[in-house]
Each structure stands twice: as C-alpha cells, then as structure tokens.
Design a protein around this motif. Sequence first.
Motif, PDB file in Angstrom:
ATOM      1  N   THR A  25       1.433   9.382  -5.896  1.00  0.00           N
ATOM      2  CA  THR A  25       1.933  10.720  -5.565  1.00  0.00           C
ATOM      3  C   THR A  25       2.922  11.199  -6.615  1.00  0.00           C
ATOM      4  OG1 THR A  25       1.656  10.248  -3.216  1.00  0.00           O
ATOM      5  CG2 THR A  25       3.094  12.078  -3.789  1.00  0.00           C
ATOM      6  N   ARG A  29       0.839  -1.205   0.000  1.00  0.00           N
ATOM      7  CA  ARG A  29       0.000   0.000   0.000  1.00  0.00           C
ATOM      8  C   ARG A  29       0.866   1.245   0.000  1.00  0.00           C
ATOM      9  NH1 ARG A  29      -4.058   0.749   4.847  1.00  0.00           N
ATOM     10  NH2 ARG A  29      -2.076   0.744   5.901  1.00  0.00           N
ATOM     11  N   ASN A  52       0.902   4.025  -2.993  1.00  0.00           N
ATOM     12  CA  ASN A  52       0.617   5.430  -2.691  1.00  0.00           C
ATOM     13  C   ASN A  52       1.746   6.327  -3.180  1.00  0.00           C
ATOM     14  OD1 ASN A  52      -1.947   5.464  -1.490  1.00  0.00           O
ATOM     15  ND2 ASN A  52      -1.116   4.753   0.446  1.00  0.00           N
ATOM     16  N   LEU A 102      -5.427  -0.513  -4.324  1.00  0.00           N
ATOM     17  CA  LEU A 102      -5.339   0.007  -2.958  1.00  0.00           C
ATOM     18  C   LEU A 102      -6.608  -0.301  -2.171  1.00  0.00           C
ATOM     19  CD1 LEU A 102      -3.587   3.433  -3.540  1.00  0.00           C
ATOM     20  CD2 LEU A 102      -2.703   1.512  -2.219  1.00  0.00           C
TER      21      LEU A 102
END
Length: 69
Positions: free
Chosen positions: A27, A19, A23, A57
């Motif tokens: 980003t 995860r 992420n 996710l």
Amino acid sequence: MNKPPQNSAEMPDYLKARRLHLNGIITLMGDMKKLNARANKNAKVERLTIDAIAAELDLIDLQLKRKCG
C-alpha cells in the motif's frame, strides 16, 4: 527479520502479522508511486519488488489455509 515461532499454535498469528505487514508495504509503495509519477526511473525495480511481495503473500495465504483448515 525475526525467525518464525517454532510452536505450531503460534504460527497462524505470525503468518497473519506478516501478511498485514506486507500488505502495508504494498500500500505504501502504491501511494509513493502516485506521488512520484514523473520520476519513473525505478519502475522496473518497484514492479519486481511488488511482484515478490505478492508471491510471498500468496504463499502465506496457502500456509494459513493449511493451518486453519
């Protein structure tokens, strides 16, 4: 990509690491999109990639809820 651990005790750690990695990718893609605002040729591919990562996710979050209670 490495295979997930078979030991169920290690699974939450693997999912949390996965995860965090995904992420970071989202980003980074968002930051790159700001830099390349004029070059909008790959917007559809980027959107599909972000949607696919977001779906993964969501799946990881669901799995973590099941494992951790």
